[in-house]
Design a protein around this motif. Structure first.
Motif, PDB file in Angstrom:
ATOM      1  N   THR A  48       0.839  -1.201   0.000  1.00 23.33           N
ATOM      2  CA  THR A  48       0.000   0.000   0.000  1.00 23.33           C
ATOM      3  C   THR A  48       0.870   1.245   0.000  1.00 23.33           C
ATOM      4  N   ARG A  49       1.891   1.248   0.848  1.00 22.75           N
ATOM      5  CA  ARG A  49       2.822   2.391   0.898  1.00 22.75           C
ATOM      6  C   ARG A  49       3.525   2.582  -0.439  1.00 22.75           C
ATOM      7  N   GLU A  50       3.979   1.497  -1.037  1.00 18.99           N
ATOM      8  CA  GLU A  50       4.706   1.584  -2.299  1.00 18.99           C
ATOM      9  C   GLU A  50       3.819   2.118  -3.421  1.00 18.99           C
ATOM     10  N   THR A  51       2.590   1.664  -3.494  1.00 17.54           N
ATOM     11  CA  THR A  51       1.682   2.145  -4.542  1.00 17.54           C
ATOM     12  C   THR A  51       1.371   3.620  -4.345  1.00 17.54           C
ATOM     13  N   ALA A  52       1.186   4.042  -3.108  1.00 19.33           N
ATOM     14  CA  ALA A  52       0.946   5.462  -2.833  1.00 19.33           C
ATOM     15  C   ALA A  52       2.167   6.285  -3.225  1.00 19.33           C
ATOM     16  N   ARG A  53       3.373   5.784  -2.924  1.00 16.29           N
ATOM     17  CA  ARG A  53       4.600   6.480  -3.296  1.00 16.29           C
ATOM     18  C   ARG A  53       4.705   6.606  -4.809  1.00 16.29           C
ATOM     19  N   GLN A  54       4.385   5.543  -5.526  1.00 20.92           N
ATOM     20  CA  GLN A  54       4.425   5.569  -6.985  1.00 20.92           C
ATOM     21  C   GLN A  54       3.399   6.553  -7.549  1.00 20.92           C
ATOM     22  N   ALA A  55       2.215   6.575  -6.947  1.00 24.28           N
ATOM     23  CA  ALA A  55       1.167   7.495  -7.415  1.00 24.28           C
ATOM     24  C   ALA A  55       1.597   8.946  -7.217  1.00 24.28           C
ATOM     25  N   LEU A  56       2.150   9.256  -6.058  1.00 29.12           N
ATOM     26  CA  LEU A  56       2.612  10.620  -5.808  1.00 29.12           C
ATOM     27  C   LEU A  56       3.747  10.996  -6.752  1.00 29.12           C
ATOM     28  N   ASN A  57       4.617  10.057  -7.016  1.00 28.92           N
ATOM     29  CA  ASN A  57       5.706  10.300  -7.959  1.00 28.92           C
ATOM     30  C   ASN A  57       5.149  10.576  -9.355  1.00 28.92           C
ATOM     31  N   ARG A  58       4.151   9.814  -9.781  1.00 33.78           N
ATOM     32  CA  ARG A  58       3.541  10.004 -11.099  1.00 33.78           C
ATOM     33  C   ARG A  58       2.929  11.400 -11.216  1.00 33.78           C
ATOM     34  N   LEU A  59       2.392  11.897 -10.094  1.00 32.01           N
ATOM     35  CA  LEU A  59       1.768  13.226 -10.089  1.00 32.01           C
ATOM     36  C   LEU A  59       2.796  14.354  -9.980  1.00 32.01           C
ATOM     37  N   GLY A  60       4.065  13.992  -9.857  1.00 29.79           N
ATOM     38  CA  GLY A  60       5.103  15.017  -9.794  1.00 29.79           C
ATOM     39  C   GLY A  60       5.544  15.372  -8.395  1.00 29.79           C
ATOM     40  N   PHE A  61       5.235  14.526  -7.428  1.00 30.50           N
ATOM     41  CA  PHE A  61       5.638  14.751  -6.050  1.00 30.50           C
ATOM     42  C   PHE A  61       6.596  13.639  -5.645  1.00 30.50           C
ATOM     43  N   PRO A  62       7.861  13.745  -6.086  1.00 32.44           N
ATOM     44  CA  PRO A  62       8.820  12.688  -5.778  1.00 32.44           C
ATOM     45  C   PRO A  62       9.140  12.648  -4.295  1.00 32.44           C
ATOM     46  N   GLU A  63       9.588  11.519  -3.864  1.00 32.36           N
ATOM     47  CA  GLU A  63       9.950  11.328  -2.462  1.00 32.36           C
ATOM     48  C   GLU A  63      11.214  12.110  -2.150  1.00 32.36           C
ATOM     49  N   TYR A  64      11.190  12.822  -1.055  1.00 30.86           N
ATOM     50  CA  TYR A  64      12.358  13.554  -0.607  1.00 30.86           C
ATOM     51  C   TYR A  64      12.961  12.829   0.586  1.00 30.86           C
ATOM     52  N   ALA A  65      14.268  12.686   0.590  1.00 32.71           N
ATOM     53  CA  ALA A  65      14.948  12.007   1.696  1.00 32.71           C
ATOM     54  C   ALA A  65      15.425  13.010   2.707  1.00 32.71           C
TER      55      ALA A  65
END
Length: 65
Positions: A48-65
């Protein structure tokens, strides 16, 4: 209008992302959708976390470390 699933968002082609965001904004569901995806990022379920991360990335909100 039901919210699109994270899987629906991940499946969007790059050329449809801008229109998707415009449509969600126009229908006043973008903030609800973003809240939902952010909540899923904190899920105890790894897929679930991974799919949400992928969806946000697709929308242009990449994960920030």
């Amino acid at each position: 209008m039901p919210l699109p699933s994270p899987e629906d968002i991940v499946a969007l082609s790059s050329e449809h992302v801008a229109q998707f965001i415009t449509d969600q904004s126009s229908s006043k569901t973008l903030s609800v959708l973003m809240k939902h995806l952010n909540e899923q990022l904190m899920s105890p379920d790894a897929p679930t976390r991974e799919t949400a991360r992928q969806a946000l990335n697709r929308l242009g909100f990449p994960e920030y470390a």
